[in-house]
Design a protein around this motif. Structure first.
Motif, PDB file in Angstrom:
ATOM      1  N   VAL A  21       5.420   2.620   2.828  1.00  0.00           N
ATOM      2  CA  VAL A  21       5.540   1.770   1.645  1.00  0.00           C
ATOM      3  C   VAL A  21       6.653   2.176   0.690  1.00  0.00           C
ATOM      4  O   VAL A  21       7.332   1.315   0.118  1.00  0.00           O
ATOM      5  CB  VAL A  21       4.188   1.698   0.878  1.00  0.00           C
ATOM      6  N   ARG A  24       9.942   0.551   1.353  1.00  0.00           N
ATOM      7  CA  ARG A  24      10.025  -0.902   1.443  1.00  0.00           C
ATOM      8  C   ARG A  24      10.811  -1.461   0.261  1.00  0.00           C
ATOM      9  O   ARG A  24      10.698  -0.980  -0.876  1.00  0.00           O
ATOM     10  CB  ARG A  24       8.620  -1.522   1.455  1.00  0.00           C
ATOM     11  N   TYR A  29       7.442  -0.612  -5.225  1.00  0.00           N
ATOM     12  CA  TYR A  29       7.084   0.220  -4.073  1.00  0.00           C
ATOM     13  C   TYR A  29       7.823   1.558  -4.083  1.00  0.00           C
ATOM     14  O   TYR A  29       7.362   2.522  -3.456  1.00  0.00           O
ATOM     15  CB  TYR A  29       7.361  -0.528  -2.763  1.00  0.00           C
ATOM     16  N   ILE A 106      -1.246  -3.683  -2.899  1.00  0.00           N
ATOM     17  CA  ILE A 106      -1.664  -2.698  -1.902  1.00  0.00           C
ATOM     18  C   ILE A 106      -2.538  -1.616  -2.531  1.00  0.00           C
ATOM     19  O   ILE A 106      -3.487  -1.126  -1.913  1.00  0.00           O
ATOM     20  CB  ILE A 106      -0.434  -2.064  -1.198  1.00  0.00           C
ATOM     21  N   THR A 367       0.553  -5.862   1.721  1.00  0.00           N
ATOM     22  CA  THR A 367       2.013  -5.723   1.566  1.00  0.00           C
ATOM     23  C   THR A 367       2.701  -7.077   1.655  1.00  0.00           C
ATOM     24  O   THR A 367       3.721  -7.307   0.995  1.00  0.00           O
ATOM     25  CB  THR A 367       2.612  -4.772   2.616  1.00  0.00           C
TER      26      THR A 367
END
Length: 592
Positions: A21, A24, A29, A106, A367
């Motif tokens: 993550v 990303r 994130y 998330i 996500t």
């Protein structure tokens, strides 16, 4: 007495080894490094274990009570809610402009799993508020957002969603609740809503109801539905609470499970309501948050399976009965623990392989929601819209099944209240029903989502699976146990889609009769993809010299089990689908 251990290690593995993550390209994130997510998960885990989980059996035993129009929640619930509110958990992912922490979905999904596993009935109070906040944030006026969101995000006020009426559930076009325009620009809301979770309780100062109603003279059916904010107490211009609105709880439902949550009959007797969004566009406003809400329900489903599995495993390790047929394993004891027996192992492996695969699927879904919202990505929005019926339907069906398997592990003990497994079964059952029954999810998947963008989105999914297989086909260890079974399952899914295209036009019932099997077929392919990704991550970690060899070897072995013992179900589902409508529709209604 059941136990709960937060799966923070597995969550960290998914976030950083599988989904990566922090790398990303999604706003927010970059802050999700291992230390940060670990701190969040550890604190959420403490709250779940030390505060919420001990109240789970209390809430189940006591339930909620209605006295003179006032609903009392179980002992300890209000104190627990105050602790959750003080920790900022009620606004974890909400807009910082209104007091939220602005974290990605998330993190809401991962912490939400823990709270639901520890005490699902309690977490539902937060879940309904979150849905109401999302709708107000997306469709409310600036004044409405300023009036309601800060108090709701802070947890001072809670919220609900009022859709269902005695004569209609799925077909909301049949609702009868009226909204009469008033001279001051408000509306008088009159009607009855049923099955309203957290509709009345004693944990917050105000409850902000979002109510679907029809303005007289509007279009028929769903095109004439508008959405209204109807607060329990009218909010004065200075933000203080004024008079009690003309609404009340007319009764509490007596339910199979989730006893700690107040499921109310709500009566509106000319209550003052405020239009949110546009006239006759209530369905669009209400369903703005539906992807997030249905992901949350899918998470509830596998979360109940996860806590049930934990307790089944503990029992299997301790319960002495019989001897291992290959040789005594505990000669110092009167019998061996039942975990030595192959059928108990099968039962536990079914549970473990589903729970860990489901967690990965749900995290991937979260996500996609973040990418859709934070990057304004149409591709991500379309993909999560395609997957949502599967996330909700498959994960709750199999989550409930997992609680039953866990109950079976305990034998007669699983049927008694003392061990707590029967509560997990009862609580999990509702997840298959609310936020759209799973039959409706399957119809949505086949009837609407397969045709999304002219079929492009489902083709994108097939391309994603095919791309992963092609990218990793040189990995011999991954190919045999993971990629080859995934390829076979994906072909089954494609064959089912082609059958619907060929036969559905001739007879729509050919598609609709196979929709439920298609949802499960799709779910197995998604979990197969997740297990292949996890196996790749764990194999790479072992190759890189990760010292936690037991964790990664266990992960790979669990994945191999799923691919060998569960994924082949895609063939069964395909056979059912291609049998068409005739076996399903053969009987006349009078012959059932």
């Amino acid at each position: 007495m059941p136990t709960y251990t937060p799966p923070t290690k597995d969550m960290q593995y998914l976030l950083h080894d599988v989904l990566n993550v922090s790398a990303r390209d999604i706003p927010g994130y970059d802050e999700l490094d291992r230390d940060f997510t670990n701190a969040i998960l550890e604190e959420a885990g403490k709250l779940a274990t030390n505060v919420l989980q001990p109240l789970n059996t209390v809430g189940d035993a006591q339930g909620c009570t209605l006295e003179n129009g006032v609903v009392r929640t179980p002992e300890g619930f209000k104190a627990a809610y105050d602790e959750m509110r003080a920790g900022g958990w009620t606004g974890l992912d909400m807009d910082p402009e209104y007091g939220g922490q602005g974290m990605p979905n998330i993190m809401l999904t991962s912490t939400g799993e823990m709270f639901s596993a520890a005490n699902m009935a309690f977490q539902m109070y937060n879940g309904l508020t979150h849905g109401a906040m999302s709708a107000i944030h997306a469709h409310g006026s600036e004044a409405q957002k300023a009036t309601y969101l800060p108090k709701m995000i802070a947890g001072d006020w809670s919220g609900t969603m009022n859709l269902t009426e005695p004569q209609c559930g799925t077909d909301l076009g049949l609702i009868r609740t009226k909204a009469e325009p008033q001279d001051d620009g408000t509306y008088a809301i009159t009607g009855q809503k049923i099955w309203i979770s957290a509709g009345e309780h004693d944990m917050t100062d105000n409850i902000i109801h979002l109510v679907l109603a029809k303005i007289p003279g509007g279009p028929e059916g769903v095109k004439g539905i508008s959405l209204f904010i109807v607060p329990k107490f009218i909010v004065n211009e200075d933000g203080s609470l004024g008079e009690r609105n003309a609404l009340s709880c007319g009764g509490l439902e007596h339910k199979m499970g989730i006893h700690g949550n107040a499921t109310c009959v709500m009566n509106y007797d000319g209550a003052k309501g405020y239009l949110i969004g546009e006239v006759n566009k209530g369905m669009r406003a209400m369903f703005t948050m539906m992807n997030e809400a249905r992901l949350a329900v899918g998470t509830q489903g596998y979360a109940q399976g996860a806590v049930a599995y934990e307790n089944a495993l503990g029992f299997a390790l301790d319960r002495l009965q019989g001897r291992d047929v290959t040789g005594v394993k505990a000669p110092e004891k009167a019998a061996d623990p039942i975990i030595v027996h192959p059928d108990v192992r099968r039962n536990l492996m079914d549970q473990k392989s589903f729970v860990e695969g489901a967690r990965a699927f749900a995290f991937w879904g979260a996500t996609l929601i973040d990418e859709a919202h934070r990057n304004n990505s149409k591709e991500a929005e379309d993909m999560i819209s395609l997957l949502i019926p599967v996330l909700k339907g498959f994960l709750t069906d199999k989550g409930f099944e997992t609680t039953v398997l866990a109950q079976q592990t305990l034998g007669g003990s699983g049927f008694t209240q003392e061990w707590g497994l029967e509560q997990f079964v009862r609580d999990a059952r509702i997840t298959m029903i609310y936020e759209g029954t799973n039959g409706i999810q399957s119809l949505d998947l086949v009837g609407r989502k397969l045709g999304l963008n002219g079929g492009k989105t489902v083709m994108d999914f097939f391309a994603l699976v095919k791309g992963f297989i092609k990218e990793n086909e040189g990995n011999a260890d991954l190919k045999t146990g993971f990629l080859d079974p995934l390829k076979t399952a994906s072909k089954d899914l494609q064959a089912a889609g082609m059958y619907f295209m060929a036969e559905g036009m001739k007879n729509p019932n050919n598609a609709l009769s196979g929709s439920y099997d298609f949802m499960h077929l799709f779910g197995h392919v998604c979990l197969g993809l997740m297990w292949a990704k996890m196996a790749k991550a764990s194999m790479a970690a072992l190759d890189a010299g990760d010292t936690d060899t037991e964790f990664h070897e266990t992960k790979i072995a669990t994945g191999r089990y799923y691919m060998a013992r569960q994924l082949p179900m895609t063939g069964t589902h395909l056979a059912r689908i291609t049998s068409g409508a005739e076996p399903v529709m053969a009987l006349e209604a009078a012959n059932f």
